[in-house]
Design a protein around this motif. Structure first.
Motif, PDB file in Angstrom:
ATOM      1  N   LYS A 120      53.108-118.448   1.898  1.00 43.51           N
ATOM      2  CA  LYS A 120      53.709-117.389   1.095  1.00 43.51           C
ATOM      3  C   LYS A 120      54.396-116.332   1.941  1.00 43.51           C
ATOM      4  CE  LYS A 120      50.397-117.906  -2.708  1.00 43.51           C
ATOM      5  NZ  LYS A 120      49.302-117.252  -3.475  1.00 43.51           N
ATOM      6  N   ARG A 121      54.083-116.282   3.214  1.00 46.76           N
ATOM      7  CA  ARG A 121      54.725-115.273   4.070  1.00 46.76           C
ATOM      8  C   ARG A 121      55.414-115.903   5.283  1.00 46.76           C
ATOM      9  NH1 ARG A 121      51.104-113.726   8.252  1.00 46.76           N
ATOM     10  NH2 ARG A 121      49.070-114.743   8.085  1.00 46.76           N
ATOM     11  N   MET A 122      55.727-117.179   5.179  1.00 40.20           N
ATOM     12  CA  MET A 122      56.328-117.893   6.311  1.00 40.20           C
ATOM     13  C   MET A 122      57.805-118.182   6.067  1.00 40.20           C
ATOM     14  SD  MET A 122      54.814-121.263   8.206  1.00 40.20           S
ATOM     15  CE  MET A 122      55.873-122.664   7.903  1.00 40.20           C
ATOM     16  N   TRP A 123      58.617-117.974   7.091  1.00 38.13           N
ATOM     17  CA  TRP A 123      60.038-118.290   7.084  1.00 38.13           C
ATOM     18  C   TRP A 123      60.266-119.512   7.969  1.00 38.13           C
ATOM     19  CZ3 TRP A 123      64.356-114.853   5.507  1.00 38.13           C
ATOM     20  CH2 TRP A 123      63.929-113.769   4.741  1.00 38.13           C
ATOM     21  N   ILE A 124      61.411-120.159   7.775  1.00 38.09           N
ATOM     22  CA  ILE A 124      61.797-121.309   8.592  1.00 38.09           C
ATOM     23  C   ILE A 124      63.099-120.965   9.311  1.00 38.09           C
ATOM     24  CG2 ILE A 124      62.353-123.758   8.620  1.00 38.09           C
ATOM     25  CD1 ILE A 124      59.488-123.108   7.714  1.00 38.09           C
ATOM     26  N   ASN A 125      63.096-121.122  10.636  1.00 35.80           N
ATOM     27  CA  ASN A 125      64.256-120.708  11.432  1.00 35.80           C
ATOM     28  C   ASN A 125      64.222-121.365  12.810  1.00 35.80           C
ATOM     29  OD1 ASN A 125      62.154-118.160  11.137  1.00 35.80           O
ATOM     30  ND2 ASN A 125      62.566-118.701  13.281  1.00 35.80           N
ATOM     31  N   PRO A 126      65.353-121.371  13.520  1.00 37.29           N
ATOM     32  CA  PRO A 126      65.352-121.817  14.913  1.00 37.29           C
ATOM     33  C   PRO A 126      64.592-120.825  15.800  1.00 37.29           C
ATOM     34  CG  PRO A 126      67.584-121.788  13.987  1.00 37.29           C
ATOM     35  CD  PRO A 126      66.710-121.037  13.040  1.00 37.29           C
ATOM     36  N   ASP A 127      64.385-121.229  17.037  1.00 43.54           N
ATOM     37  CA  ASP A 127      63.701-120.378  18.009  1.00 43.54           C
ATOM     38  C   ASP A 127      64.477-119.118  18.351  1.00 43.54           C
ATOM     39  OD1 ASP A 127      61.313-121.589  18.501  1.00 43.54           O
ATOM     40  OD2 ASP A 127      61.979-122.682  20.271  1.00 43.54           O
TER      41      ASP A 127
END
Length: 754
Positions: free
Chosen positions: A710-717
């Motif tokens: 619920k508080r996680m994003w997905i992104n590159p390094d």
């Protein structure tokens, strides 16, 4: 022989970044391995002979590297991880460990102590086939000798190698001493065959980090053994970046020949000299990390003080650390008010040679020639009014706590679970660089330049919309560098034409020089961010570099307190946040990529840094409304001991590098109950490999094992400026598709539970 001078290490990238270009041509298969080796040999020759012409007594070999000296040490010990053991070609395997392959992820990188240089982190495990592979060391020593240069051999010492390693299954890396130290003994025995007298510089900067009783005991045993290998080997144990007084007494009791100590960044080293009688002291008084001219009078005074304690004949004048951390030469820099106050690598070698001659009584200079000036008089701007006053004002923070802000932001943005974004920059193509260069040289009109920037932004927005990213960026086409761009917009900065410094591999940066008070005269980012936002109904992030990162990635005046400089930068950024917000930008990222690297190496100095660094960040974002979502970004950090400080920064979202480090870097966030939102990197942008959709899914599910979705994003390094579009397009497509698949899986699981 009366020894006068030592250069701890020399930059290898080349005056005109020749090694960078040779490496990139080799990687792109537009140049052969023979051509790469020829460039490397020419650079080594040029650098050795330059130092010889300056009559430097101790010139290094094995300070050169195609990628990184820690990686070279991994190869020297054959500590090659199993996933690369099937690559038979040595060169291919070497670069695979640094950059990864289609089937094997690259080894982790981390910051070299408190610098912006990145090293490859050794991976220790019981399956490693440790054995000595000394070919590079022996070959380069012979190469220099053939040119008439008898070098000292630089080697990363065993304590530092183990101390900076990561061992599998939570093992203690120092538990590998019984397998590693015998290989160092074998290396010294092989080197002893090279010459009647041989000097080995064992680099042990790990010793400045509050060594434990275990490390101190191992240190004594190791160097007792190593210094007894051969009577014709003279070992110099060198530390830098801070004082290492705990180890001076211990090393003085071993048969080593000398101690290299940093008296610039570790002035307390002088306190340990009472234990060091009988040892050569390589006194680091020429700053290897900053670019101001040496105050020769102050250095000579310090050298006299050192010689009073250990004896004049025992003192050798040295650089404080490797000159890897400063640009190559001032020779091609244009004239300016500030140039006369600067010294790059070559000028520092000349300063070192002069100090050696003066200290030995070979030349006598009057005070005007010696340069007995205060640090303040070196620089053109010394006024402290205006923005500087804020450094001593009240602490400023934004309104609302995280829970209140988060509720308002969720209602405003309506983002899906696991929202996707990127860190900021998109590939910096040759066409884009040419566009900026031509505009700077006035070869094209302002109208043509602006149209080129708009076209790039249009393409970036269209691509992100097409693949379905949730929070977009404008791609930063107008920016040459994340620090230099802002420095060019602020008062108090000076910029070099060719002041390049190696960051990792072929990656170089050109740090600006802070010489005066800092203030903002106009908005810096609003125009292009607003243009991008008008091209999409999705939120487009405002992109700023944070005050601590701008400070840590610049060369800073020595006579102004760093907290004051950071506070001035923060005040300017606070104005920028307000202007972005007024222009309708509701998500603003304030990158603090260098926040962790600025940490003092000694524990006793940490709390003061944390206090002013956090205050600077919070001042920078204090103008943000509760509904405005503030992101920050950190990379190549171990967060275990700074998690409470990250909490105190109170960013709404933090994105971090974890693609190589995995959940090991994330456990602390969950263990310590970090409640703000977090984007753990799932795409290693420092490698050219393109992860598959399946690999991204595994990465995301792995992160969900330790983080609340619920508080996680997905992104590159990190930002994508160093990658090519041919890599970025499919990688981001795979990342977004994988995220959609994970969302569907999570929804199905939730449905089945109900």
């Amino acid at each position: 022989m009366i020894c006068k001078t030592l250069v701890t290490g020399f930059p290898r990238i080349g005056e005109n970044r020749e090694l960078k270009r040779a490496l990139e041509h080799y990687w792109s298969k537009t140049a052969s391995l023979q051509e790469l080796r020829a460039t490397a040999a020419e650079l080594r020759k040029r650098h050795w002979l330059f130092q010889k012409r300056q009559n430097i007594d101790f010139i290094s070999s094995n300070d050169f590297s195609y990628y990184d000296n820690m990686l070279d040490t991994i190869v020297m010990l054959n500590a090659v991880p199993d996933r690369f053991s099937g690559i038979e070609d040595e060169t291919e395997r070497y670069f695979a460990m640094a950059r990864g392959t289609a089937g094997a992820s690259a080894m982790t990188m981390s910051k070299w102590f408190d610098t912006n240089y990145h090293y490859i982190v050794p991976e220790l495990s019981g399956t490693l086939d440790f054995r000595l592979c000394p070919g590079k060391i022996l070959t380069e020593y012979a190469e220099a000798k053939k040119l008439g240069v008898k070098t000292k051999i630089n080697v990363i010492g065993p304590i530092t190698f183990m101390g900076l390693s990561r061992a599998s299954k939570g093992e203690n890396p120092f538990g590998y001493a019984s397998r590693i130290i015998p290989l160092y003994k074998e290396l010294l025995a092989r080197c002893a065959e090279l010459d009647d007298t041989l000097y080995i510089q064992m680099e042990e900067p790990y010793l400045v980090k509050n060594p434990t009783a275990e490390v101190l005991a191992l240190l004594k045993a190791a160097y007792q053994d190593l210094a007894s290998v051969s009577s014709n080997i003279r070992i110099i144990v060198t530390s830098y970046f801070e004082h290492s007084n705990e180890t001076t007494k211990i090393l003085a009791e071993t048969p080593i020949w000398g101690l290299g100590l940093d008296f610039v960044h570790g002035p307390q080293n002088i306190q340990g000299l009472k234990y060091a009688k009988g040892k050569k002291i390589f006194a680091g008084v020429v700053d290897g990390r900053n670019i101001w001219r040496n105050d020769l009078g102050a250095s000579l005074f310090l050298l006299e003080k050192i010689s009073d304690m250990v004896g004049r004949e025992q003192v050798v004048v040295s650089t404080s650390c490797s000159l890897l951390h400063v640009p190559y030469s001032l020779q091609n820099e244009p004239e300016s008010d500030i140039k006369q106050h600067l010294a790059f690598c070559c000028e520092k070698v000349e300063e070192l040679a002069l100090l050696g001659r003066v200290f030995r009584g070979e030349v006598v200079l009057d005070s005007d020639n010696i340069g007995m000036k205060t640090a303040r008089s070196r620089t053109p701007s010394t006024q402290h009014d205006g923005p500087a006053d804020i450094a001593f004002g009240e602490r400023k923070v934004r309104a609302g706590d995280f829970a209140e802000r988060n509720a308002l932001q969720r209602r405003k943005f309506h983002l899906p679970k696991l929202p996707t974004t990127t860190i900021g920059s998109f590939p910096q193509t040759q066409e884009l660089r040419r566009l900026r260069r031509d505009f700077k040289k006035r070869a094209i009109s302002e109208e043509a330049y602006e149209q080129g920037i708009k076209t790039y932004i249009d393409d970036c927005i269209a691509f992100q919309e097409e693949i379905g990213l949730d929070v977009l960026v404008h791609g930063e086409p107008e920016r040459n560098d994340m620090v230099e761009y802002f420095g060019e917009m602020l008062k108090g900065f000076h910029f070099t034409d060719n002041g390049w410094v190696q960051s990792y591999g072929s990656r170089c940066v050109k740090p600006p020089i802070i010489y005066g008070d800092i203030s903002r005269t106009k908005p810096m980012t609003v125009r292009w961010i607003s243009y991008a936002q008008r091209r999409s109904k999705k939120p487009v992030k405002g992109m700023l570099t944070g005050p601590v990162t701008i400070l840590n990635w610049s060369f800073v005046r020595e006579d102004i307190p760093r907290p004051l400089v950071a506070r001035q930068i923060a005040a300017a950024l606070c104005e920028e946040v307000a202007d972005l917000q007024a222009a309708g930008i509701s998500i603003i990222q304030v990158d603090e990529a260098a926040f962790r690297e600025g940490y003092p190496l000694r524990k006793e100095n940490v709390s003061a840094y944390e206090r002013w660094a956090v205050d600077s960040f919070r001042l920078a974002v204090s103008s943000a409304a509760k509904e405005t979502q503030i992101h920050t970004h950190m990379c190549y950090s171990d967060f275990t001991d700074i998690i409470k400080t990250i909490e105190a920064m109170d960013a709404d979202v933090i994105t971090i590098e974890t693609a190589r480090g995995g959940n090991r870097l994330l456990d602390v966030f969950e263990r310590e109950g970090y409640h703000n939102e977090i984007g753990p990197g799932v795409y290693d942008i420092h490698s050219p490999r393109i992860p598959s959709e399946d690999e991204f899914e595994k990465q995301i599910f792995s992160r969900l094992e330790v983080l609340d979705g619920k508080r996680m994003w997905i992104n590159p390094d990190c930002g994508l400026k160093t990658r090519r579009w041919e890599e970025v397009r499919p990688a981001l497509q795979h990342m977004v598709s994988a995220t959609r698949n994970v969302r569907l899986t999570l929804e199905r699981n939730e449905t089945s539970l109900t």
